[in-house]
Write an enzyme that holds these catalytic residues in place. Structure first.
Site, PDB file in Angstrom:
ATOM      1  N   ARG A 103       0.992   0.266  -0.786  1.00 47.34           N
ATOM      2  CA  ARG A 103       0.975   0.637   0.624  1.00 47.34           C
ATOM      3  C   ARG A 103       1.364   2.101   0.711  1.00 47.34           C
ATOM      4  O   ARG A 103       2.414   2.493   0.183  1.00 47.34           O
ATOM      5  CB  ARG A 103       1.987  -0.222   1.411  1.00 47.34           C
ATOM      6  CG  ARG A 103       1.656  -1.695   1.446  1.00 47.34           C
ATOM      7  CD  ARG A 103       2.832  -2.495   1.996  1.00 47.34           C
ATOM      8  NE  ARG A 103       3.981  -2.444   1.104  1.00 47.34           N
ATOM      9  CZ  ARG A 103       5.179  -2.947   1.393  1.00 47.34           C
ATOM     10  NH1 ARG A 103       5.381  -3.502   2.569  1.00 47.34           N
ATOM     11  NH2 ARG A 103       6.174  -2.865   0.514  1.00 47.34           N
ATOM     12  N   CYS A 109      -8.633   2.627   2.613  1.00 47.58           N
ATOM     13  CA  CYS A 109      -8.757   1.300   1.987  1.00 47.58           C
ATOM     14  C   CYS A 109      -9.384   0.255   2.904  1.00 47.58           C
ATOM     15  O   CYS A 109     -10.502  -0.182   2.654  1.00 47.58           O
ATOM     16  CB  CYS A 109      -7.389   0.828   1.500  1.00 47.58           C
ATOM     17  SG  CYS A 109      -6.752   1.743   0.084  1.00 47.58           S
TER      18      CYS A 109
END
Length: 445
Positions: free
Chosen positions: A151, A272
């Site tokens: 992340r 992403c």
């Protein structure tokens, strides 16, 4: 263990530094000489909390080095492939040019018994195709798929202390037919790489190649679906006068649902989620399973509608037209604690408002530089106060803590008109309204 990391962008730089932290001797390889020079000096070429300190520490230790010469990867027992798979132009499909080029450049330098471990997010079936290339060049080498789950903003922690580690290994049939190498050898090498987190109790999942490739895109598709679901509810709330934040709190108390990723607002962006769900749909179509993922098209559509709705709200607050109105935009990165502006909802909204005639000024704690490169026609300020000077409308579009902590009374003395649209639903409406602001947000009355 000696390890190479092929591709030193966001994923590769973090992975290389983290593997050195775990005690391995790591060489990072990238074709960008400027990037390699910066990394070799211990300088991160992008903003990521904790990475600069980790890079400098590991370069100084002698365990971490960087090079542009793929031949320097020779002698490593594990080679991590960490290059990008961007969305292909004029298509939803992933561009595999960089992954293919990396593996093709690497195979002449593979040693017997070595392992190629893919970390890039790729279309399912890629590992089997590349395994043939690897074992043809070096029959005693193996290929595994070891997906990443980083992340942005928490990447170092996620690498050193992951919530799970997935090994996609060749099946037993791969040993006999020479495709993919020995799964037992591959597993043993990865166990050695990840010995520290495994000793800390991190869960290890062993699967086949295809399942490991699907894990990342399936996870991202689920998260994107959850975000778009609450944003769809936000549209219903706006039509009925309901409050989407209270709704999310209520349904999030159900343990089967959970509160995470139920924050309605401007939607997701970055490098992403958008491209991964599109590539997943494209690959499903190639496999004849396109109907199984048709819902992702609506997930994508809901997400993009949030940006349009934010522009509509801004226009409403400006009396039907933004022409000539000064608008302050708080946020340029696609998420806080990052300088990544790829597919940034904040920049997309800012650009649309400028095209419609608004005088837009943007500020971001870390992403101004990248945003100015991507959108050179936009205007930028160093601080929220500078951006808000004389503004008739303020838009909060990236939920940086510094923006969340703004004092509405003090901030209100800077703007021309106290009007704010909270695109991330992170401000307290009562506090801002008590300070004399007109407060609006997506999905709230």
């Amino acid at each position: 263990m000696r390890i190479s990391v092929i591709g030193c962008g966001y994923l590769g730089a973090v992975h290389a530094a983290s593997m050195a932290k775990l005690g391995h001797e790591v060489v990072g390889v990238d074709t960008d000489a400027t990037k390699v020079e910066a990394l070799a000096q211990g300088d991160a070429p992008f903003f990521e909390p904790d990475l600069p300190e980790l890079l400098r520490e590991q370069v100084a230790s002698g365990r971490l080095s960087f090079t542009t010469d793929i031949a320097d990867a020779a002698g490593a027992m594990v080679h991590f492939v960490c290059v990008g798979t961007p969305q292909r132009k004029n298509s939803y499909a992933a561009d595999m040019t960089y992954v293919d080029a990396a593996v093709e450049a690497l195979v002449p330098h593979l040693a017997p018994g070595s392992l190629v471990a893919g970390k890039s997010t790729v279309p399912v079936g890629t590992a089997h195709r590349l395994a043939e290339l690897v074992t043809e060049a070096q029959p005693d080498a193996a290929l595994a798929w070891n997906p990443e789950f980083l992340r942005e903003g928490l990447a170092v922690r996620d690498t050193l202390h992951p919530d799970r580690i997935v090994y996609g290994l060749p099946d037993e049939g791969g040993v006999s037919n020479g495709v993919g190498g020995d799964p037992r050898r591959a597993e043993a090498l990865l166990d050695e790489v990840y010995a520290t987190p495994l000793a800390e109790g991190v869960t290890k999942l062993v699967t086949d190649h295809a399942t490991a490739e699907l894990v990342k895109v399936a996870a991202n598709s689920f998260l994107a679906t959850k975000i778009s679901f609450i944003n769809a509810m936000s549209e219903v709330c706006e039509a009925t006068g309901a409050d989407v934040t209270a709704l999310a709190d209520a349904i999030g108390m159900d343990v089967r649902i959970g509160r995470k990723f139920l924050n309605a607002g401007l939607g997701f962006g970055g490098g992403c989620l958008p491209k991964d769900i599109r590539a997943f749909m494209s690959r499903a179509g190639e496999l004849g399973a396109d109907q199984a993922l048709s819902f992702l098209a609506e997930v994508d559509s809901i997400n993009m509608r949030r940006r349009v709705r934010m522009v509509d709200l801004a226009r409403e607050e400006c009396g039907g037209s933004v022409v000539g109105h000064r608008i302050a935009v708080l946020g340029a990165a696609f998420k806080p604690n990052s300088d990544d502006v790829r597919d940034s909802p904040a920049l997309n909204v800012a650009a649309q408002l400028q095209l419609q005639g608004a005088d837009v000024v943007i500020t971001d704690p870390q992403a101004n530089g990248n945003a100015a490169k991507a959108w050179p026609t936009l205007n930028f300020a160093e601080t929220p106060e500078e951006a808000a000077e004389g503004a008739e409308l303020v838009l909060l579009l990236t939920e940086w803590q510094v923006f969340r902590e703004l004092d509405p009374a003090t901030f209100g003395q800077i703007v021309k008109t106290r009007r704010i649209i909270d695109g991330r639903n992170v401000l307290d409406p009562v506090t801002w309204r008590d300070a004399g602001w007109t407060y609006r947000a997506l999905g709230r009355p």
